[in-house]
Design a protein around this motif. Structure first.
Motif, PDB file in Angstrom:
ATOM      1  N   LYS A   1       0.818  -1.214   0.000  1.00  0.00           N
ATOM      2  CA  LYS A   1       0.000   0.000   0.000  1.00  0.00           C
ATOM      3  C   LYS A   1       0.851   1.262   0.000  1.00  0.00           C
ATOM      4  N   TYR A   2       2.074   1.133   0.485  1.00  0.00           N
ATOM      5  CA  TYR A   2       3.020   2.239   0.491  1.00  0.00           C
ATOM      6  C   TYR A   2       4.380   1.647   0.161  1.00  0.00           C
ATOM      7  N   PHE A   3       5.177   2.324  -0.670  1.00  0.00           N
ATOM      8  CA  PHE A   3       6.406   1.690  -1.151  1.00  0.00           C
ATOM      9  C   PHE A   3       7.473   1.551  -0.081  1.00  0.00           C
ATOM     10  N   GLY A   4       7.498   2.467   0.913  1.00  0.00           N
ATOM     11  CA  GLY A   4       8.534   2.365   1.913  1.00  0.00           C
ATOM     12  C   GLY A   4       8.672   3.631   2.732  1.00  0.00           C
ATOM     13  N   GLU A   5       9.779   3.718   3.430  1.00  0.00           N
ATOM     14  CA  GLU A   5      10.033   4.860   4.304  1.00  0.00           C
ATOM     15  C   GLU A   5      11.531   5.116   4.383  1.00  0.00           C
ATOM     16  N   GLY A   6      11.893   6.277   4.910  1.00  0.00           N
ATOM     17  CA  GLY A   6      13.296   6.601   5.095  1.00  0.00           C
ATOM     18  C   GLY A   6      13.633   7.966   4.539  1.00  0.00           C
ATOM     19  N   PRO A   7      14.794   8.494   4.892  1.00  0.00           N
ATOM     20  CA  PRO A   7      15.150   9.873   4.550  1.00  0.00           C
ATOM     21  C   PRO A   7      15.709  10.077   3.155  1.00  0.00           C
ATOM     22  N   THR A   8      16.124   9.005   2.479  1.00  0.00           N
ATOM     23  CA  THR A   8      16.862   9.176   1.227  1.00  0.00           C
ATOM     24  C   THR A   8      15.936   9.289   0.030  1.00  0.00           C
TER      25      THR A   8
ATOM     26  N   THR B   1       5.259  -1.412  18.664  1.00  0.00           N
ATOM     27  CA  THR B   1       5.008  -0.374  19.656  1.00  0.00           C
ATOM     28  C   THR B   1       4.388   0.828  18.950  1.00  0.00           C
ATOM     29  N   ALA B   2       4.113   1.844  19.720  1.00  0.00           N
ATOM     30  CA  ALA B   2       3.559   3.072  19.137  1.00  0.00           C
ATOM     31  C   ALA B   2       4.552   3.744  18.205  1.00  0.00           C
ATOM     32  N   LYS B   3       5.835   3.442  18.348  1.00  0.00           N
ATOM     33  CA  LYS B   3       6.864   4.047  17.501  1.00  0.00           C
ATOM     34  C   LYS B   3       7.082   3.284  16.200  1.00  0.00           C
ATOM     35  N   GLY B   4       6.700   1.997  16.175  1.00  0.00           N
ATOM     36  CA  GLY B   4       6.913   1.221  14.967  1.00  0.00           C
ATOM     37  C   GLY B   4       7.163  -0.239  15.273  1.00  0.00           C
ATOM     38  N   LEU B   5       7.467  -0.997  14.222  1.00  0.00           N
ATOM     39  CA  LEU B   5       7.814  -2.406  14.359  1.00  0.00           C
ATOM     40  C   LEU B   5       9.307  -2.499  14.656  1.00  0.00           C
ATOM     41  N   SER B   6       9.622  -2.997  15.837  1.00  0.00           N
ATOM     42  CA  SER B   6      11.020  -3.133  16.247  1.00  0.00           C
ATOM     43  C   SER B   6      11.462  -4.565  15.998  1.00  0.00           C
ATOM     44  N   VAL B   7      12.553  -4.722  15.240  1.00  0.00           N
ATOM     45  CA  VAL B   7      13.072  -6.050  14.896  1.00  0.00           C
ATOM     46  C   VAL B   7      14.549  -6.094  15.281  1.00  0.00           C
ATOM     47  N   THR B   8      14.963  -7.222  15.845  1.00  0.00           N
ATOM     48  CA  THR B   8      16.371  -7.399  16.204  1.00  0.00           C
ATOM     49  C   THR B   8      17.013  -8.419  15.275  1.00  0.00           C
ATOM     50  N   LEU B   9      17.955  -7.953  14.473  1.00  0.00           N
ATOM     51  CA  LEU B   9      18.694  -8.831  13.564  1.00  0.00           C
ATOM     52  C   LEU B   9      20.009  -9.228  14.220  1.00  0.00           C
ATOM     53  N   PRO B  10      20.618 -10.320  13.746  1.00  0.00           N
ATOM     54  CA  PRO B  10      21.959 -10.638  14.235  1.00  0.00           C
ATOM     55  C   PRO B  10      22.916  -9.494  13.911  1.00  0.00           C
ATOM     56  N   ALA B  11      23.769  -9.158  14.854  1.00  0.00           N
ATOM     57  CA  ALA B  11      24.747  -8.084  14.618  1.00  0.00           C
ATOM     58  C   ALA B  11      25.730  -8.505  13.530  1.00  0.00           C
ATOM     59  N   VAL B  12      26.206  -7.531  12.758  1.00  0.00           N
ATOM     60  CA  VAL B  12      27.141  -7.810  11.669  1.00  0.00           C
ATOM     61  C   VAL B  12      28.272  -6.794  11.710  1.00  0.00           C
ATOM     62  N   SER B  13      29.347  -7.119  11.000  1.00  0.00           N
ATOM     63  CA  SER B  13      30.450  -6.167  10.878  1.00  0.00           C
ATOM     64  C   SER B  13      30.826  -6.040   9.410  1.00  0.00           C
TER      65      SER B  13
ATOM     66  N   LEU C   1      13.922  -0.396  13.060  1.00  0.00           N
ATOM     67  CA  LEU C   1      12.627   0.169  13.416  1.00  0.00           C
ATOM     68  C   LEU C   1      11.888   0.541  12.136  1.00  0.00           C
ATOM     69  N   VAL C   2      10.744  -0.127  11.909  1.00  0.00           N
ATOM     70  CA  VAL C   2       9.916   0.144  10.734  1.00  0.00           C
ATOM     71  C   VAL C   2       8.742   0.996  11.194  1.00  0.00           C
ATOM     72  N   LYS C   3       8.834   2.289  10.980  1.00  0.00           N
ATOM     73  CA  LYS C   3       7.864   3.222  11.535  1.00  0.00           C
ATOM     74  C   LYS C   3       6.464   3.037  10.951  1.00  0.00           C
ATOM     75  N   THR C   4       6.391   2.655   9.684  1.00  0.00           N
ATOM     76  CA  THR C   4       5.090   2.505   9.023  1.00  0.00           C
ATOM     77  C   THR C   4       4.241   1.427   9.692  1.00  0.00           C
ATOM     78  N   LEU C   5       4.876   0.425  10.295  1.00  0.00           N
ATOM     79  CA  LEU C   5       4.152  -0.729  10.841  1.00  0.00           C
ATOM     80  C   LEU C   5       3.991  -0.627  12.361  1.00  0.00           C
ATOM     81  N   PHE C   6       3.694   0.549  12.866  1.00  0.00           N
ATOM     82  CA  PHE C   6       3.474   0.752  14.299  1.00  0.00           C
ATOM     83  C   PHE C   6       2.227  -0.001  14.762  1.00  0.00           C
ATOM     84  N   ALA C   7       2.113  -0.202  16.037  1.00  0.00           N
ATOM     85  CA  ALA C   7       0.950  -0.897  16.599  1.00  0.00           C
ATOM     86  C   ALA C   7      -0.333  -0.161  16.227  1.00  0.00           C
TER      87      ALA C   7
END
Length: 532
Positions: A420-427, A505-517, A474-480
């Motif tokens: 329904k919406y292509f995405g989010e972000g500043p770029t 949460t009210a701020k968005g969908l919070s997801v924890t991915l494995p840390a990477v370097s 944090l995916v803001k579009t998918l907030f609770a």
């Protein structure tokens, strides 16, 4: 019946003019074969579901195979790969005094009156050209369709043409290059299309008439053609190689237009492409009737053989909805309701092979592909083979890198449709207006906050264009309570890895991915929903 006859009027008048009008510039023009081909076109325009009228052509629909494919390969290969200098405009620029290609040519090959573009043709041997090997590489890359340039602006046809001897079947490789690519692509399960840049040939070599060169030698009129003094409209983008093209706009004459139609319909008849991509100069006003005739002929013919065709264009030569819009080295900045295409190249400086070029990375191109697909588009990615027919290893490495990502994450790309919406972000990653052509160099690098969405059935895919090192997404579009979701989330997995921790949460969908370097590729999350 009256409507059908009226639709073919332009072509009928054109054929009559052929016998009576002589081009003011020499050209390899055979009146009788052209007239015979135009007669076939008139018949094809008059017989079929489409008429040569914009209202009829706007019934065009992009086939589902294209919407599912998402990723194709463009091929710029021709005589210009022999000098391999600067870019694929070498054939023209070597005749433009003051241009770097002109100076390079004088220094390397001598005067253009002694060694012209025609003299590169015997060196264009394609001795290592293996179309099956090309298809294996394109398959590894994850591409689903292939579009070679059947004729570039240089006037050397890369196919077996009945309208000129200046083609790859009679000279140079002495092989029907386009036909071999078509056969190999279909054998590999890839869809086949082609591109024509023939329209620009009207003026391509005209600077070669301003000083002693072989362009003025009538023996080579078949290659150098009209070489007419014309150029671009005043509002053309600044990206074109030299400014003289911004002056002296002039229309092609009737023999040239007839020849263009004959060669274009010949490509349709001989190779049955599923997609045809026209370069920009067909937006010249005199091409307008030909655009309608070509679309009607192609759509009718392709409907007859059971594979409805697509015309891709990047100017204003087609009415909205009558063909598919394409952005060259540019993207949309928002979701487009109808399918579209973006074409860019692995190489940065040129579309054809040149020495000392620079190349894009698998990561940047994969991110671009995700961005384009989320907005209902396809990525057509160009490669420029060497004169011997081999694909530079720098390009092959990029393609394999993209293919490796698609093997893991392809389900989030292939066969998907926009959310329904292509995405989010500043770029900002494109321009929604036609001015978005040639804008990719203005796009900033993506950030971890740049997220894109695709869907397939009841599944939502969340794709991150830059993976955060600490794994916090944090995916803001998918907030609770978001209105964009029709059902509660059941589970989320990281493609290629497995289930991940998440919380709305009210701020968005919070997801924890494995840390990477280090520098990492984009990632894809698969979101499933609870059944009602």
């Amino acid at each position: 019946m009256k409507t059908l006859l009226l639709a073919a009027t332009a072509l009928m008048a054109a054929t009559t003019a052929t016998a009576q009008t002589k081009s003011p510039w020499p050209m390899d023009y055979q009146a009788k074969p052209v007239e015979a081909q135009l007669a076939k076109v008139r018949q094809g325009v008059a017989n079929g579901p489409f008429r040569a009228e914009w209202a009829s052509l706007q019934k065009f629909q992009v086939p589902e195979w294209f919407r599912d494919a998402k990723f194709g390969i463009f091929i710029h290969w021709g005589v210009y790969s022999v000098p391999a200098f600067a870019n694929e405009w070498y054939s023209r620029n070597m005749y433009v005094p003051g241009n770097a290609a002109y100076e390079h040519h004088l220094k390397t090959y001598g005067p253009q009156s002694k060694f012209g573009y025609k003299d590169f043709i015997p060196q264009f041997r394609a001795e290592r050209f293996d179309p099956a090997a090309w298809m294996r590489l394109f398959g590894e890359a994850g591409a689903k369709y292939v579009i070679p340039v059947a004729e570039h602006c240089d006037g050397f046809a890369m196919y077996a043409s009945d309208f000129t001897k200046w083609d790859a079947a009679d000279m140079g490789p002495k092989r029907d290059v386009t036909g071999e690519i078509a056969k190999a692509a279909r054998a590999a399960g890839l869809h086949f299309g082609l591109s024509s840049h023939r329209a620009e040939h009207w003026w391509w070599y005209h600077k070669g008439r301003s000083f002693p060169s072989d362009v003025s030698d009538p023996r080579y009129a078949g290659l150098y053609g009209p070489a007419a003094p014309t150029g671009l409209p005043a509002d053309a983008p600044d990206a074109w190689p030299d400014s003289d093209l911004l002056q002296n706009w002039g229309p092609p004459d009737r023999p040239f237009l007839n020849d263009w139609m004959a060669r274009t319909s010949e490509l349709i008849d001989k190779y049955r492409p599923e997609l045809i991509y026209f370069d920009w100069w067909t937006s010249s006003p005199l091409f307008e009737p030909l655009m309608r005739d070509t679309a009607a002929y192609y759509y009718n013919r392709s409907a007859g053989w059971g594979a409805p065709g697509i015309i891709a264009y990047k100017g204003s030569q087609f009415a909205e909805g009558s063909a598919m819009f394409d952005l060259e080295r540019g993207k949309m900045d928002a979701l487009k309701l109808t399918p579209w295409q973006s074409d860019t190249s692995v190489s940065i400086k040129s579309w054809g092979y040149t020495k000392n070029d620079e190349y894009r990375t698998p990561k940047s191109l994969t991110a671009d592909m995700i961005d384009i697909v989320s907005k209902n588009g396809n990525l057509l990615l160009n490669v420029g083979p060497k004169a011997d027919g081999t694909i530079p290893e720098e390009i092959a490495t990029v393609l394999r890198g993209m293919g490796g990502w698609l093997k893991v994450n392809g389900e989030a790309i292939y066969g998907t449709r926009p959310f329904k919406y292509f995405g989010e972000g500043p770029t900002k990653s494109g321009h929604i207006r036609q001015a978005g052509q040639f804008t990719e160099k203005n796009v900033s690098a993506f950030t971890p906050a740049d997220i894109r969405f695709t869907t397939k059935g009841d599944t939502l895919y969340v794709l991150g264009l830059e993976r955060p090192a600490d794994g916090a997404v944090l995916v803001k579009t998918l907030f609770a309570g978001t209105p964009y979701l029709d059902a509660p989330i059941a589970d989320i997995e990281l493609l290629g890895t497995g289930a991940v921790k998440w919380q709305q949460t009210a701020k968005g969908l919070s997801v924890t991915l494995p840390a990477v370097s280090g520098d990492t590729m984009p990632y894809a999350l698969k979101v499933r929903f609870r059944k009602a």
